[in-house]
Write a protein that holds these residues in place. Structure first.
Motif, mmCIF file in Angstrom:
data_model
loop_
_atom_site.group_PDB
_atom_site.id
_atom_site.type_symbol
_atom_site.label_atom_id
_atom_site.label_comp_id
_atom_site.label_asym_id
_atom_site.label_seq_id
_atom_site.Cartn_x
_atom_site.Cartn_y
_atom_site.Cartn_z
ATOM 1 N N ASN A 1 51.309 46.007 88.336
ATOM 2 C CA ASN A 1 52.140 45.061 87.600
ATOM 3 C C ASN A 1 53.223 45.757 86.777
ATOM 4 N N HIS A 2 52.973 46.979 86.303
ATOM 5 C CA HIS A 2 54.011 47.711 85.561
ATOM 6 C C HIS A 2 55.116 48.204 86.489
ATOM 7 N N ASP A 3 54.811 48.385 87.749
ATOM 8 C CA ASP A 3 55.779 48.902 88.713
ATOM 9 C C ASP A 3 56.577 47.800 89.396
ATOM 10 N N LEU A 4 56.031 46.588 89.411
ATOM 11 C CA LEU A 4 56.621 45.463 90.148
ATOM 12 C C LEU A 4 56.643 44.218 89.262
ATOM 13 N N THR A 5 57.274 44.341 88.082
ATOM 14 C CA THR A 5 57.203 43.280 87.088
ATOM 15 C C THR A 5 58.157 42.130 87.369
ATOM 16 N N GLU B 1 59.522 34.694 94.500
ATOM 17 C CA GLU B 1 60.426 35.133 93.439
ATOM 18 C C GLU B 1 60.395 34.164 92.255
ATOM 19 N N LYS B 2 60.283 32.870 92.543
ATOM 20 C CA LYS B 2 60.220 31.870 91.480
ATOM 21 C C LYS B 2 58.998 32.104 90.591
ATOM 22 N N ARG B 3 57.823 32.325 91.235
ATOM 23 C CA ARG B 3 56.605 32.537 90.448
ATOM 24 C C ARG B 3 56.665 33.868 89.702
ATOM 25 N N MET B 4 57.253 34.882 90.324
ATOM 26 C CA MET B 4 57.375 36.177 89.662
ATOM 27 C C MET B 4 58.202 36.058 88.386
ATOM 28 N N LEU B 5 59.285 35.281 88.429
ATOM 29 C CA LEU B 5 60.120 35.102 87.250
ATOM 30 C C LEU B 5 59.386 34.306 86.173
ATOM 31 N N GLU B 6 58.590 33.317 86.573
ATOM 32 C CA GLU B 6 57.792 32.565 85.608
ATOM 33 C C GLU B 6 56.822 33.497 84.880
ATOM 34 N N LEU C 1 40.903 54.035 108.421
ATOM 35 C CA LEU C 1 42.015 53.117 108.175
ATOM 36 C C LEU C 1 42.170 52.866 106.675
ATOM 37 N N PHE C 2 43.401 52.938 106.193
ATOM 38 C CA PHE C 2 43.700 52.691 104.790
ATOM 39 C C PHE C 2 44.637 51.484 104.685
ATOM 40 N N LEU C 3 44.213 50.472 103.927
ATOM 41 C CA LEU C 3 45.036 49.298 103.657
ATOM 42 C C LEU C 3 45.551 49.405 102.225
ATOM 43 N N MET C 4 46.843 49.530 102.058
ATOM 44 C CA MET C 4 47.476 49.702 100.748
ATOM 45 C C MET C 4 48.146 48.373 100.393
ATOM 46 N N MET C 5 47.524 47.615 99.489
ATOM 47 C CA MET C 5 47.906 46.228 99.250
ATOM 48 C C MET C 5 48.779 46.065 98.005
ATOM 49 N N ASP C 6 49.576 45.006 98.004
ATOM 50 C CA ASP C 6 50.393 44.638 96.848
ATOM 51 C C ASP C 6 49.741 43.438 96.169
ATOM 52 N N SER C 7 49.190 43.650 94.981
ATOM 53 C CA SER C 7 48.546 42.546 94.264
ATOM 54 C C SER C 7 49.526 41.792 93.364
ATOM 55 N N GLU C 8 50.841 42.158 93.421
ATOM 56 C CA GLU C 8 51.892 41.425 92.694
ATOM 57 C C GLU C 8 52.775 40.679 93.690
ATOM 58 N N ARG D 1 47.756 37.297 85.698
ATOM 59 C CA ARG D 1 47.667 38.377 84.708
ATOM 60 C C ARG D 1 46.442 39.238 84.946
ATOM 61 N N ARG D 2 45.327 38.617 85.268
ATOM 62 C CA ARG D 2 44.058 39.336 85.427
ATOM 63 C C ARG D 2 43.765 39.712 86.876
ATOM 64 N N LEU D 3 44.144 38.803 87.803
ATOM 65 C CA LEU D 3 43.644 38.917 89.173
ATOM 66 C C LEU D 3 44.723 39.183 90.220
ATOM 67 N N GLY D 4 45.996 39.008 89.867
ATOM 68 C CA GLY D 4 47.056 39.218 90.834
ATOM 69 C C GLY D 4 47.143 38.096 91.845
ATOM 70 N N GLY D 5 47.852 38.342 92.923
ATOM 71 C CA GLY D 5 48.009 37.353 93.979
ATOM 72 C C GLY D 5 48.543 37.986 95.247
ATOM 73 N N MET D 6 48.276 37.329 96.367
ATOM 74 C CA MET D 6 48.694 37.842 97.672
ATOM 75 C C MET D 6 49.324 36.711 98.479
ATOM 76 N N SER D 7 50.433 36.998 99.144
ATOM 77 C CA SER D 7 51.133 35.996 99.935
ATOM 78 C C SER D 7 50.481 35.809 101.302
ATOM 79 N N GLU D 8 50.851 34.723 101.944
ATOM 80 C CA GLU D 8 50.386 34.450 103.305
ATOM 81 C C GLU D 8 50.902 35.517 104.271
#
Length: 324
Positions: free
Chosen positions: A124-128, A164-169, A153-160, A200-207
């Protein structure tokens, strides 16, 4: 004379053949011929192909100066094959491109001292905000990706991974909450909009990210092991923005999940697999929390992973001191 030379050639070939057919020297040798021996066993672990990799956790959310640089020196002494991260590598939280460049330059300068490859992962600090997301894309490429090394196999996930609308909110709600924390405006942080956001606590992942990793797992159905890394604990989020659907696909294989974000170590068994929340590698620590410690995670990948969490204050050089 010709017969004598031929005899010498044949004799030489015979001796070489005898030498090459000799059995190799035993791994364990000693000169005790009989009686008791001062060791417990002569049955040693069979040699097997393996490799090791290290993982660092949160630097930020209140970085403590010098900790990460020390970790780099310690990792070089441990000499893993490569190093992974679980995010929060810079302080971030800004739309100032010059400030972002300064912070990433600082992190990269320290990371460049590693003697092995380093794999970035955003928190979250890197992708605010959208500008930071674009900065990441231009500097590091995709926010989520995968790779395979030695049939692992390594899966490197984005939890942010929000719209864009939700990110700005989230970004604006966070800015308001920081004003409360800093005393700029009146209010209770725990009553703020940001505090009560699940992201804030759990992040989110897109479809799109879910579909990407489903396809990756289908592409590699029979690897030896799968590691799933993320910053926030997506596996704790129970709606369709969490890890649940991907866990269903993972259920027919061996895997391990690791994340950071909470700055306090914990481990649990979930779906009969290891799920770990890592501590810190320089990030802020809550006073009195015995599980808030700086550490490096070292994984030896043999037939299955052997995971060791090394507290940084216990990794010493030849002089018995923490290397800097």
């Amino acid at each position: 004379m010709k017969s004598y030379k031929l005899f010498l050639i044949i004799l030489g070939l015979f001796l070489v053949n005898c030498k090459t057919n000799q059995e190799p020297a035993p791994k364990f040798q000693h000169d005790i011929k009989m009686g008791p021996t001062p060791w417990t066993s002569e049955s040693f672990e069979l040699e097997e192909e393996d490799f090791t990799f290290a993982i660092i956790s949160d630097l930020n959310g209140g970085e403590r100066k010098g900790v990460y640089s020390t970790a780099v020196s310690q990792i070089n002494r441990l000499d893993p094959t490569f190093v992974l991260s679980v995010g929060d590598l810079i302080d971030g939280g800004t739309e100032d491109s010059l400030q972002l460049a300064k912070e990433w330059d600082s992190f990269d300068a320290r990371t460049s001292k590693l003697n092995m490859p380093f794999f970035y992962l955003g928190g979250n600090h890197d992708l605010t905000n959208p500008r930071m997301r674009e900065f990441w894309k231009n500097r590091f490429g995709p926010r989520y990706y995968h790779f395979v090394y030695e049939d692992v196999l390594f899966l490197m996930m984005d939890s942010e991974d929000y719209t864009e609308k939700r990110m700005l909110e989230i970004y604006h709600a966070r800015a308001e909450a920081l004003k409360i924390i800093n005393g700029d405006i009146e209010g209770d942080y725990e009553d703020s909009e940001y505090f009560n956001m699940p992201e804030r606590r759990l992040g989110g992942m897109s479809e799109d990210q879910l579909l990407y990793f489903k396809n990756v797992l289908n592409q590699y159905p029979s690897v030896k092991w799968t590691f799933v890394l993320m910053h926030k604990p997506l596996w704790r989020r129970e709606d369709d923005k969490g890890l649940g659907q991907l866990e269903t696909v993972l259920s027919n294989r061996n895997y391990t999940v690791l994340n950071g974000h909470l700055h306090s170590f914990s481990h649990r068994i979930r779906n009969n697999m290891d799920y770990m929340i890592l501590g810190t590698t320089g990030g802020s620590q809550k006073l009195g929390d015995s599980l808030a410690f700086d550490h490096i995670t070292l994984v030896r990948m043999a037939q299955k992973p052997i995971i060791t969490h090394l507290k940084m204050d216990g990794i010493l050089n030849e002089a018995g001191k923490v290397p800097y």
